[in-house]
Enzyme design. Structure first.
Site, mmCIF file in Angstrom:
data_model
loop_
_atom_site.group_PDB
_atom_site.id
_atom_site.type_symbol
_atom_site.label_atom_id
_atom_site.label_comp_id
_atom_site.label_asym_id
_atom_site.label_seq_id
_atom_site.Cartn_x
_atom_site.Cartn_y
_atom_site.Cartn_z
ATOM 1 N N LYS A 57 0.854 -1.197 -0.114
ATOM 2 C CA LYS A 57 0.034 -0.125 0.040
ATOM 3 C C LYS A 57 1.027 1.243 0.052
ATOM 4 C CE LYS A 57 -3.536 -2.710 -0.083
ATOM 5 N NZ LYS A 57 -4.498 -3.080 1.080
HETATM 6 C C1 LIG Z 1 -5.491 -4.191 1.501
HETATM 7 C C2 LIG Z 1 -6.840 -4.015 1.509
HETATM 8 C C3 LIG Z 1 -7.691 -4.385 2.621
HETATM 9 C C4 LIG Z 1 -7.103 -5.119 3.546
HETATM 10 O O1 LIG Z 1 -5.966 -4.508 4.370
HETATM 11 P P1 LIG Z 1 -5.255 -5.530 5.066
HETATM 12 O O2 LIG Z 1 -4.261 -4.472 5.731
HETATM 13 O O3 LIG Z 1 -4.366 -6.327 4.045
HETATM 14 O O4 LIG Z 1 -5.820 -6.502 6.062
HETATM 15 C C5 LIG Z 1 -8.870 -3.995 2.566
HETATM 16 N N1 LIG Z 1 -9.406 -3.447 1.449
HETATM 17 C C6 LIG Z 1 -9.024 -3.061 0.390
HETATM 18 C C7 LIG Z 1 -9.630 -2.473 -0.984
HETATM 19 C C8 LIG Z 1 -7.544 -3.324 0.229
HETATM 20 O O5 LIG Z 1 -6.803 -3.370 -1.027
#
Ligand SMILES: *Cc1c(COP(=O)(O)O)cnc(C)c1O
Length: 386
Positions: free
Chosen positions: A188
């Protein structure tokens, strides 16, 4: 392999984590408080609650909005499974609203139509959780207007959108929602390893999120049922979880957050460069941002009709280009099919998915790496169409 996304860890990031290792606190402590304060400043919200990951963050948002058995949460099929699963964790039902074919986020007209039917049938959602897909802000104001008419609460899934501007307003300011959920997974925009956070301007909701993050216990006499029996005393007042972030992670987060603007600026530079370099290829590129700024978590193209996406994907990987696909429509996963969803339910998400291809994009990506991606893509596309 040039990955589709990758973290950028500096010597300062490393020093920040090592400093915590030498301090008296390892898990949730002063570094978490500092991270929360810094995030609140950046996103322009009253409260930020840091949590273990983005999935925990969506789960807590749903719990704190009292989502439970008999209730419904609506999201889009074009998201990671975690958004819909938040409903299931609470014993509620998940349902979906199709996406807009150009912006790839929630189709507000489809939402309005579905709400109209749901009102007649008595199946209105308690929570709607749209996604700022790829870092592009969904139409926040339009969804907010509908929430006033139909009485649902809004959780923004901003896993792709720290650093996104909705007009002039940062995503996370909760201008048009109850609560915003972030993820700090390494692919991210900024990372804490695993990590997430919620922002809200609602004091009571923030208190509840903090309590639910730590088992549902309170040390605040104002929230207790009984008089405190001594300094050790705490009360379990509702069932929560252990979704705390560690101080090690929070220190990394604060250090990363200081570079958010640099990261997002570079991502935008690379996205503009892709727009230019891909202009002559038969690909559907991301829709331009009209009002604000995308954080460009993802740069997604759609391959031409008739091109075998799976073969193109395999050939690009073979050539060292780490493409990805975001997202398999959630309702098509076996777990959701068992609940009655089927192909054809959300045709725009399904048609988009067939042609979707995420190109490598990350802050530390060099122009040379990007040129290699474009070169391979042109080559493989020419081959696929020959
Ligand atoms: C990555 C992601 C999540 C979940 O996040 P994590 O930190 O991996 O649990 C939720 N929603 C979207 C759209 C994502 O891309």
């Amino acid at each position: 392999m040039i990955p589709y996304g990758r973290q950028d860890i500096s010597e300062d990031d490393i020093r920040a984590v090592v400093e915590v290792l030498r301090s008296p606190f390892l898990t949730q402590g002063p570094a978490v408080e500092r991270f929360e304060a810094a995030l609140a400043e950046v996103v322009g919200a009253q409260h930020v609650v840091a949590v273990a990951n983005g999935t925990a963050s969506l789960h807590l948002a749903a719990l704190a909005l009292d989502l439970g058995p008999g209730d419904r949460l609506w999201t889009v099929p074009n998201t990671y499974v975690a958004t819909a699963n938040a409903a299931l964790y609470c014993g509620a039902e998940a349902d979906f609203v199709d996406i807009h074919p150009r912006t790839l986020d929630i189709d507000v007209e489809a939402l309005a139509r579905k709400l109209e039917v749901a009102e007649r049938e008595g199946t209105l959602p308690k929570v709607v959780a749209p996604v700022h897909f790829s870092g592009r802000a969904y139409p926040t104001q339009a969804v907010h207007e509908l929430s006033k008419r139909y009485g649902f609460r809004i959780v923004e899934d901003a896993a792709h959108a720290i650093g996104t501007l909705d007009g002039d307003t940062p995503i996370g300011a909760c201008e048009h929602s109850d609560v915003v959920s972030f993820s700090f997974h390494p692919v991210k925009l900024i990372t804490t390893g695993e990590g997430g956070a919620l922002s809200t301007n609602d004091d009571a909701l923030a208190d509840r999120l903090r309590r639910l993050r730590s088992h549902g216990v309170t040390r605040d006499p104002a929230h207790m049922v009984h008089e405190p029996e001594g300094a050790w005393y705490f009360e379990l007042v509702e069932l929560g979880l252990n979704y705390r972030l560690t101080d090690l992670q929070a220190a990394l987060g604060t250090s990363q957050l200081a570079r958010l603007e640099t990261f997002v600026a570079r991502r935008n530079e690379l996205a503009a460069r892709y727009d230019e370099l891909l202009a002559d290829l038969p690909l559907e590129r991301p829709a331009p941002i009209e009002n604000g700024r995308s954080a460009f978590h993802l740069y997604v193209v759609q391959v031409p009709h008739g091109v075998d996406r799976a073969a193109l994907f395999a050939n690009l990987r073979e050539a060292g280009v780490g493409v990805q696909v975001h997202f398999i429509p959630v309702h098509l996963h076996p777990l959701y099919r068992k609940k009655g969803f089927a192909p054809g339910d959300f045709p725009v998400s399904e048609a988009y998915y067939e042609r979707a291809l995420t190109l490598p994009l990350f802050a530390a990506m060099t122009d040379d790496e990007q040129d290699r991606v474009v070169e391979q893509l042109s080559l493989q596309l020419a081959g696929a169409r020959a």
